[in-house]
Design a protein around this motif. Structure first.
Motif: not given
Length: 89
Positions: A58-72
């Motif tokens: 439910s937290n867009m910021g958490s999703i974005i941070n997780t996606m950034n981590d995955i891409f890294s």
């Protein structure tokens, strides 16, 4: 009322057998996810060259941070794949 957000990434990997090592490389970083998040990493059962990543929160910021981590984490794996494929040619 909280809205649940869903993101699905499907990555096609053009090197047979490479999806498994990529999946294994991602799993250690993503074992501990926030309580308000669901993360699923798997290889497609019908086409083993597809890696599927599903994120729900439910937290867009958490999703974005997780996606950034995955891409890294994916970046070095795909660089290695590129080197492997170019050395086979």
């Amino acid at each position: 009322m909280k809205t649940e957000l869903h993101v699905t990434l499907e990555l096609q990997i053009h090197a047979p057998g490479f999806a498994d090592p990529v999946l294994k490389a991602l799993k250690p970083d993503n074992l501990d996810v926030p309580q308000n998040m669901k993360l699923e990493l798997k290889i497609d059962e019908t086409d083993r060259n597809y890696l599927k990543i599903k994120i729900e929160s439910s937290n867009m910021g958490s999703i974005i941070n997780t996606m950034n981590d995955i891409f890294s984490c994916l970046q070095p794996a795909f660089k290695l794949l590129g080197k492997s494929l170019s050395s086979q040619q």
